[in-house]
Structure formats: structure tokens, C-alpha cells
Scaffold this motif. Sequence first.
Motif, PDB file in Angstrom:
ATOM      1  N   HIS A   1     -36.205  51.581 -10.412  1.00 51.62           N
ATOM      2  CA  HIS A   1     -35.649  52.533  -9.428  1.00 51.62           C
ATOM      3  C   HIS A   1     -35.141  51.822  -8.171  1.00 51.62           C
ATOM      4  O   HIS A   1     -33.964  51.943  -7.836  1.00 51.62           O
ATOM      5  CB  HIS A   1     -36.628  53.668  -9.063  1.00 51.62           C
ATOM      6  CG  HIS A   1     -36.701  54.696 -10.149  1.00 51.62           C
ATOM      7  ND1 HIS A   1     -35.681  55.593 -10.387  1.00 51.62           N
ATOM      8  CD2 HIS A   1     -37.650  54.949 -11.091  1.00 51.62           C
ATOM      9  CE1 HIS A   1     -36.004  56.357 -11.417  1.00 51.62           C
ATOM     10  NE2 HIS A   1     -37.194  55.982 -11.863  1.00 51.62           N
ATOM     11  N   ALA A   2     -36.013  51.056  -7.473  1.00 48.12           N
ATOM     12  CA  ALA A   2     -35.549  50.395  -6.243  1.00 48.12           C
ATOM     13  C   ALA A   2     -34.395  49.434  -6.564  1.00 48.12           C
ATOM     14  O   ALA A   2     -33.511  49.221  -5.741  1.00 48.12           O
ATOM     15  CB  ALA A   2     -36.710  49.644  -5.591  1.00 48.12           C
TER      16      ALA A   2
ATOM     17  N   LEU B   1     -42.380  58.671  -5.086  1.00 48.29           N
ATOM     18  CA  LEU B   1     -40.954  58.995  -5.243  1.00 48.29           C
ATOM     19  C   LEU B   1     -40.718  60.053  -6.322  1.00 48.29           C
ATOM     20  O   LEU B   1     -39.572  60.389  -6.634  1.00 48.29           O
ATOM     21  CB  LEU B   1     -40.151  57.723  -5.569  1.00 48.29           C
ATOM     22  CG  LEU B   1     -40.029  56.707  -4.410  1.00 48.29           C
ATOM     23  CD1 LEU B   1     -39.419  55.402  -4.903  1.00 48.29           C
ATOM     24  CD2 LEU B   1     -39.194  57.280  -3.254  1.00 48.29           C
TER      25      LEU B   1
ATOM     26  N   VAL C   1     -38.537  52.819  -0.906  1.00 49.33           N
ATOM     27  CA  VAL C   1     -37.721  51.996  -1.806  1.00 49.33           C
ATOM     28  C   VAL C   1     -37.712  50.539  -1.322  1.00 49.33           C
ATOM     29  O   VAL C   1     -37.887  49.605  -2.105  1.00 49.33           O
ATOM     30  CB  VAL C   1     -36.280  52.570  -1.912  1.00 49.33           C
ATOM     31  CG1 VAL C   1     -35.345  51.598  -2.598  1.00 49.33           C
ATOM     32  CG2 VAL C   1     -36.306  53.917  -2.637  1.00 49.33           C
TER      33      VAL C   1
ATOM     34  N   VAL D   1     -34.477  60.334  -7.191  1.00 48.70           N
ATOM     35  CA  VAL D   1     -34.847  59.324  -6.186  1.00 48.70           C
ATOM     36  C   VAL D   1     -33.716  59.167  -5.174  1.00 48.70           C
ATOM     37  O   VAL D   1     -33.945  59.079  -3.969  1.00 48.70           O
ATOM     38  CB  VAL D   1     -35.175  57.969  -6.863  1.00 48.70           C
ATOM     39  CG1 VAL D   1     -35.380  56.878  -5.827  1.00 48.70           C
ATOM     40  CG2 VAL D   1     -36.402  58.105  -7.749  1.00 48.70           C
TER      41      VAL D   1
ATOM     42  N   ARG E   1     -34.099  59.722  -1.140  1.00 44.19           N
ATOM     43  CA  ARG E   1     -33.778  58.583  -0.283  1.00 44.19           C
ATOM     44  C   ARG E   1     -32.751  58.976   0.782  1.00 44.19           C
ATOM     45  O   ARG E   1     -32.796  58.507   1.905  1.00 44.19           O
ATOM     46  CB  ARG E   1     -33.206  57.504  -1.207  1.00 44.19           C
ATOM     47  CG  ARG E   1     -33.278  56.136  -0.655  1.00 44.19           C
ATOM     48  CD  ARG E   1     -32.784  55.174  -1.716  1.00 44.19           C
ATOM     49  NE  ARG E   1     -32.131  54.067  -1.077  1.00 44.19           N
ATOM     50  CZ  ARG E   1     -30.854  53.987  -0.857  1.00 44.19           C
ATOM     51  NH1 ARG E   1     -30.051  54.964  -1.248  1.00 44.19           N
ATOM     52  NH2 ARG E   1     -30.347  52.947  -0.244  1.00 44.19           N
TER      53      ARG E   1
END
Length: 328
Positions: free
Chosen positions: A16-17, A259, A223, A209, A213
Motif C-alpha cells: 500500500h505505502a 488504514l 503511510v 487507502v 490519505r
Amino acid sequence: MTVSSAPGKVYLFGEHAVVYGEPAVPCAIEVRARVGVKRRDDSKLRVHAEDLSLDGFTVEYGGGADERPDVNASESLLMAATQYVDSAIEQVREVTGEEDVGFDVTIESNIPLGAGLGSSAAVVVAAIDAGTRALGTTLEPVELAERAYRTEHEVQDGQASRADTFCSATGGAVRVEGDDCRSIDAPDLPLVIGFDGGAGETGELVSGVRTLREEYEFAADTVEAIGDIVRNGEDALADGDVAELGRLMNFNHGLLSALGVSSRSLETMVWAARDAGADGAKLTGAGGGGCIVALDPTEETETALSFTPGCEDAFRAELAEEGVRRIE
Ligand SMILES: Nc1ncnc2c1ncn2[C@@H]1O[C@H](COP(=O)(O)OP(=O)(O)OP(=O)(O)O)[C@@H](O)[C@H]1O
Ligand SMILES: C[C@@](O)(CCO)CC(=O)[O-]
Ligand SMILES: [Mg+2]
């Protein structure tokens, strides 16, 4: 018939990040998707998939602009099942300049779908490799990874990192940050996987996500914090410090959970692993359901998971040193 296989992967850190430019460290494991292709004398695609969760099926389509695929399944199931393969064959056409080539494609895979073990990347890497070789072009792993990335990027509506596809094409442990992809040394890690029998929708989870964010600064900070964990994890990997790797995996899982990409069954499996004495445990991949990865050199975690309600399968995973494999 030209046949290639490619491995699945687990994320030690950073899923994800990585989509937002933070580093990630996935690691290829010995579960494989195997794709065979045979050139046709028309421009159609005929896809036979053995191990899809929607039972094996065969579909034949292409040739006419609006031609409906000839298969007895709903359109949404069909889309889900065929879009990665479709888009991979488009890459084959583009690389080789053979715009109208058609193929019979056979897929056999031991990688559960949508479960965080990178089935999409493995299928795409193997399909592009077999397709290009069938037409006399052999791609270097880095070029293959790039082409496979374009496929994932397209199918996931522009939301994909290079991590899964680079890892599947090259094998081993890799570090990906933006478009910088490299292989790294990793000790022999005692990886245990727990699988809840379910799946998550990568595109939707990534969008979730993204929205968080954009909406909350603390989600953007979360993140970034995952990026910090990854950098610490790289040091722990270099030192072969399994205890520290485990602590960092636990931390990474907590942030993924914050998240919103965990699920009840993933949490249950993560805690079963920790209670059994694993050095650490986290979800792997997009989440929403599917697999966790734990570190445990003993048998305890695998045994505990196999008795955990909601865990359908527990197994030890070996690191796959080899990425794409050219079989015939
Ligand atoms: N055996 C297979 N035959 C045909 N298509 C497959 C097969 N395995 C995977 N796919 C394709 O990949 C899709 C699943 O990809 P998705 O990215 O959602 O999950 P994943 O790659 O398994 O998990 P993650 O990306 O979280 O690691 C399926 O819907 C299908 O299009
Ligand atoms: C969730 C994600 O980070 C990993 C999916 O295996 C998406 C991606 O990197 O493309
Ligand atoms: Mg995927």
C-alpha cells in the motif's frame, strides 16, 4: 506450446505505502502460476484457466470489435477472471509488433486469487514471457517486469506499484521505491503463511487507502510511517535479525489495520501466530481477506494456525530464488 512459470510473493514490509512512493520489500515464494501459450491462426484468444476459484473455465473471444465472449458466466466474473490475461497479451502484441496475433492460453496456478500472494503479477509475468517467446522474442527480466507492471497499472486503474511484478519476474527478495527496483540479499527466513480461504479486491482496497490519505493528514503520516518501518526493516534484514524483523512486521500490520485494509479473519490469524510464539505476523498484499505471513522457525505457528477457526490453510513458504522460469 511455450510455457513459463512465475512465483507469487509475500510482503515483508511496505504494501500500500509503496503505491505512494514509499519503499517496500516483497519476497518471492515457491508457489507458482504456470502459463502455456500456443499461437493461433486467427486473432482470437482462447483462455483455459484450471485453478480459478470460479471452477475451471474456458473462454474464447476477440476477432470482432464488440464480440461477446463465448462463455457461460456472468460478465463481472468474466472480467475479473480475464482482464489481467487480456492486458498481458496486449503487451505481447505491442512488444513484438504483431498486433493481430491470437493465442490459446492455458493457466495453471497454485496461488490463491486475490489473497495477497501476488497471483495477478505471477500470471501476467508468466503470460508475457511465454507469449513473447512464442513469437521469437526473449525479454530480459527487467524489461519483462516493466511490461508486467504496465499491465497491472492498467487493470488496477492506474493504481499499482512495480513491487509485485518486479519480484515475480526476478525472484528473491527485492526492494522497490517508485521506479527504482533492485534485488537485495535476504537470509533464509522462517516464513509461515495462513490463508482464510477468502479474497480482497486489490483495486478497491488501494482506492480506500488513497481516499483516507487525501482526507486526513494523519492517514498520510501513517503511510509515511510505513516507509520508516521499511527502512528499519532493511537494516534488520541485512543483520539477519529475525526478532527485530518480527517486531517491525507487527508494527507494519498495526498501521495497515489503521488504514482499513485488515479484516476479522486476518486479525484472528495474526493473533493466533503471535500467541503461538511467532517473532511477528502481518497481513500481506492488498488485504481485505486472504493471507497473513508470520516468522517462526519452530512448528508452533503452523500448528496453531491449522487449528484456528477461520484459517483454511497453513503452510511454510520457501523463498523462490528464481523468478520467471522458462519451462518449454
Ligand atoms: N489462475 C488464474 N487464472 C486466471 N487469472 C488469474 C489466475 N490467478 C489470478 N488471476 C487474475 O488475477 C486476479 C487477482 O488479482 P489481485 O491483484 O486481485 O489479487 P492477488 O494478485 O492474488 O493479490 P495481491 O495483489 O493482493 O497480492 C484475478 O481476478 C484474475 O484476473
Ligand atoms: C496493495 C499493493 O501495494 C500490493 C498488492 O499486492 C498494490 C500495489 O503495490 O500495486
Ligand atoms: Mg495482485
